[in-house]
Write an enzyme that holds these catalytic residues in place. Sequence first.
Site, PDB file in Angstrom:
ATOM      1  N   CYS A   1       0.816  -1.232   0.000  1.00  0.00           N
ATOM      2  CA  CYS A   1       0.000   0.000   0.000  1.00  0.00           C
ATOM      3  C   CYS A   1       0.848   1.281   0.000  1.00  0.00           C
ATOM      4  O   CYS A   1       0.553   2.243  -0.708  1.00  0.00           O
ATOM      5  CB  CYS A   1      -0.956  -0.011   1.182  1.00  0.00           C
ATOM      6  SG  CYS A   1      -0.254  -0.709   2.674  1.00  0.00           S
TER       7      CYS A   1
ATOM      8  N   HIS B   1      -2.597   6.095   5.055  1.00  0.00           N
ATOM      9  CA  HIS B   1      -1.157   6.270   5.245  1.00  0.00           C
ATOM     10  C   HIS B   1      -0.734   7.644   4.731  1.00  0.00           C
ATOM     11  O   HIS B   1      -1.207   8.093   3.678  1.00  0.00           O
ATOM     12  CB  HIS B   1      -0.381   5.241   4.418  1.00  0.00           C
ATOM     13  CG  HIS B   1      -0.610   3.817   4.815  1.00  0.00           C
ATOM     14  ND1 HIS B   1      -1.121   3.434   6.028  1.00  0.00           N
ATOM     15  CD2 HIS B   1      -0.358   2.668   4.136  1.00  0.00           C
ATOM     16  CE1 HIS B   1      -1.172   2.111   6.079  1.00  0.00           C
ATOM     17  NE2 HIS B   1      -0.729   1.625   4.936  1.00  0.00           N
TER      18      HIS B   1
HETATM   19  N1  LIG Z   1      -4.399  -3.888   5.296  1.00  0.00           N
HETATM   20  C1  LIG Z   1      -3.832  -3.351   4.231  1.00  0.00           C
HETATM   21  O1  LIG Z   1      -3.901  -2.134   4.004  1.00  0.00           O
HETATM   22  C2  LIG Z   1      -3.106  -4.200   3.238  1.00  0.00           C
HETATM   23  C3  LIG Z   1      -2.608  -3.583   2.147  1.00  0.00           C
HETATM   24  C4  LIG Z   1      -1.980  -4.324   1.186  1.00  0.00           C
HETATM   25  C5  LIG Z   1      -1.854  -5.666   1.342  1.00  0.00           C
HETATM   26  N2  LIG Z   1      -2.351  -6.274   2.420  1.00  0.00           N
HETATM   27  C6  LIG Z   1      -2.228  -7.718   2.508  1.00  0.00           C
HETATM   28  O2  LIG Z   1      -3.503  -8.317   2.396  1.00  0.00           O
HETATM   29  C7  LIG Z   1      -3.587  -9.446   3.223  1.00  0.00           C
HETATM   30  C8  LIG Z   1      -4.780  -9.310   4.179  1.00  0.00           C
HETATM   31  O3  LIG Z   1      -4.650  -8.138   4.944  1.00  0.00           O
HETATM   32  P1  LIG Z   1      -5.803  -7.612   5.895  1.00  0.00           P
HETATM   33  O4  LIG Z   1      -5.307  -6.341   6.431  1.00  0.00           O
HETATM   34  O5  LIG Z   1      -7.132  -7.663   5.222  1.00  0.00           O
HETATM   35  O6  LIG Z   1      -5.758  -8.732   7.068  1.00  0.00           O
HETATM   36  P2  LIG Z   1      -6.899  -9.144   8.088  1.00  0.00           P
HETATM   37  O7  LIG Z   1      -7.816  -8.032   8.412  1.00  0.00           O
HETATM   38  O8  LIG Z   1      -6.180  -9.816   9.200  1.00  0.00           O
HETATM   39  O9  LIG Z   1      -7.745 -10.248   7.269  1.00  0.00           O
HETATM   40  C9  LIG Z   1      -7.181 -11.457   6.856  1.00  0.00           C
HETATM   41  C10 LIG Z   1      -8.176 -12.198   5.965  1.00  0.00           C
HETATM   42  O10 LIG Z   1      -7.560 -13.404   5.485  1.00  0.00           O
HETATM   43  C11 LIG Z   1      -8.412 -14.511   5.858  1.00  0.00           C
HETATM   44  N3  LIG Z   1      -7.582 -15.679   6.121  1.00  0.00           N
HETATM   45  C12 LIG Z   1      -6.570 -15.807   7.010  1.00  0.00           C
HETATM   46  N4  LIG Z   1      -6.074 -17.067   6.959  1.00  0.00           N
HETATM   47  C13 LIG Z   1      -6.786 -17.725   6.018  1.00  0.00           C
HETATM   48  C14 LIG Z   1      -6.740 -19.053   5.514  1.00  0.00           C
HETATM   49  N5  LIG Z   1      -5.873 -19.956   5.965  1.00  0.00           N
HETATM   50  N6  LIG Z   1      -7.608 -19.400   4.535  1.00  0.00           N
HETATM   51  C15 LIG Z   1      -8.495 -18.509   4.057  1.00  0.00           C
HETATM   52  N7  LIG Z   1      -8.596 -17.236   4.509  1.00  0.00           N
HETATM   53  C16 LIG Z   1      -7.737 -16.854   5.481  1.00  0.00           C
HETATM   54  C17 LIG Z   1      -9.120 -14.037   7.098  1.00  0.00           C
HETATM   55  O11 LIG Z   1     -10.274 -14.824   7.309  1.00  0.00           O
HETATM   56  P3  LIG Z   1     -10.882 -15.102   8.783  1.00  0.00           P
HETATM   57  O12 LIG Z   1     -11.921 -14.004   9.003  1.00  0.00           O
HETATM   58  O13 LIG Z   1     -11.547 -16.420   8.617  1.00  0.00           O
HETATM   59  O14 LIG Z   1      -9.785 -15.082   9.758  1.00  0.00           O
HETATM   60  C18 LIG Z   1      -9.446 -12.606   6.687  1.00  0.00           C
HETATM   61  O15 LIG Z   1     -10.518 -12.601   5.768  1.00  0.00           O
HETATM   62  C19 LIG Z   1      -2.224  -9.539   3.910  1.00  0.00           C
HETATM   63  O16 LIG Z   1      -1.417 -10.418   3.147  1.00  0.00           O
HETATM   64  C20 LIG Z   1      -1.675  -8.165   3.844  1.00  0.00           C
HETATM   65  O17 LIG Z   1      -0.279  -8.170   3.832  1.00  0.00           O
HETATM   66  C21 LIG Z   1      -2.985  -5.564   3.381  1.00  0.00           C
END
Ligand SMILES: NC(=O)c1ccc[n+]([C@@H]2O[C@H](COP(=O)([O-])OP(=O)(O)OC[C@H]3O[C@@H](n4cnc5c(N)ncnc54)[C@H](OP(=O)(O)O)[C@@H]3O)[C@@H](O)[C@H]2O)c1
Length: 301
Positions: A129, A245
Site C-alpha cells: 500500500c 497512510h
Molecule cells: N491492510 C492493508 O492495508 C493491506 C494492504 C496491502 C496488502 N495487504 C495484505 O492483504 C492481506 C490481508 O490483509 P488484511 O489487512 O485484510 O488482514 P486481516 O484483516 O487480518 O484479514 C485477513 C483475511 O484473510 C483470511 N484468512 C486468514 N487465513 C486464512 C486461511 N488460511 N484461509 C483462508 N482465509 C484466510 C481471514 O479470514 P478469517 O476471518 O476467517 O480469519 C481474513 O478474511 C495480507 O497479506 C496483507 O499483507 C494488506
Amino acid sequence: VRKFSVAVVGATGAVGIEMIRILEQRCFPVSDLRLFASARSKGRRLPFRNRRLVVEELSPEKLEGMEIGLFSAGSAVSKAVAPVAARNGMVVIDNTSAFRMDPGTPLVVPEVNPHAIARHRGIIANPNCATIQMVVALKPLRDAFGIKRIIVTTFQSVSGAGLRAMNELERQSAAVLAHKRYPPDIFPHQIAFNAIPQIPQSDAFLPDGFTGEETKIIDETRKILEDGSLRICATCVRIPVFRAHSESVTVETREMPDVAKARRLLAKAPGVVLMDDPSSQKYPMPATVAGYARRNASTGD
Ligand SMILES: NC(=O)c1ccc[n+]([C@@H]2O[C@H](COP(=O)([O-])OP(=O)(O)OC[C@H]3O[C@@H](n4cnc5c(N)ncnc54)[C@H](OP(=O)(O)O)[C@@H]3O)[C@@H](O)[C@H]2O)c1
C-alpha cells in the site's frame, strides 16, 4: 456488458471488506460473487448489492470455473492457492507479497504501468500500500523531469496491519485514557499515543538494517517504474491513526523541476487529488483523506 464471476479470498479482512465495497461502488460487472475466508468465518454473511452473501471456507476446488480472484488472505494462502487457481483459468489479482518480486509476475498500478498487465500468466500482483500511493504521485513527475533519487518516510495507519490491529488501537487508546493497562498484542509496543518504526510489526529487521516494509517500497518501486538503478531510501513508521497512510517524499529529479509545472501535472494526474494551499491550511491529512474516494464517488473525483 460482459459480466464476470468473482471470488474475494480473505473477504472478512480489512482489505477484503473494502474490495467488496469497491466492487459495489464501481458497479463492477459481476455475474456471481463468492466470498472466501478461513474456517473461522464460515457461514458469516457480508453485504453486497442489497443481499447478504454467505462466507465460505476456502478450498482450491471451490474456485474452479470462476474467472477473477481478488486474493487478500496473506501470502501463505496466496502461495498455496493462487497458482492452482491460475492454472485452472482464473485471473488472480494478488494483494499479498507472495508474487510481487517474482520476475514472471507483473506488479501493476493501473495509473502507472498498466502495460505490464499484458505479460501476465494468470497472476497479477498488487504492490504494498505504501508503494502504490507513492508511485501514483511520482509518475507524472518522473515522466516530466526524470527521477534520480527518492527519500521517503511513511506515517502508516494501523489499518495496514489488519482488523485486529485496528481493534487494538481503539481499545488500547480507551484503556490509556482511563489509566488502565492494555498490553500490546499485535504490535511489539503500545501503539496508542506512540509511533513505532517497525513494519511489519511481527518481522525482525533485516541484516542491512531496513525493515520488511522499507525493503518492499524500495524493491517494488524499482520494479514498477522499471528502473533498477533508482536510488531509494525508505523509513516506515506506524502511527496511531486508524486509516490512511501519509508519506513525506523527497525526490531528486534528473532535470531541473519547475514547481508550477509540477503542481499542474499533479493536479491532473489520474488517482491524485492535489490539496496544497498552506495559506488556507489546506493540505492532506488522514482525517480528511480516509474514505475520500468513497465520499466523492458520485462527483467522479
Ligand atoms: N491492510 C492493508 O492495508 C493491506 C494492504 C496491502 C496488502 N495487504 C495484505 O492483504 C492481506 C490481508 O490483509 P488484511 O489487512 O485484510 O488482514 P486481516 O484483516 O487480518 O484479514 C485477513 C483475511 O484473510 C483470511 N484468512 C486468514 N487465513 C486464512 C486461511 N488460511 N484461509 C483462508 N482465509 C484466510 C481471514 O479470514 P478469517 O476471518 O476467517 O480469519 C481474513 O478474511 C495480507 O497479506 C496483507 O499483507 C494488506
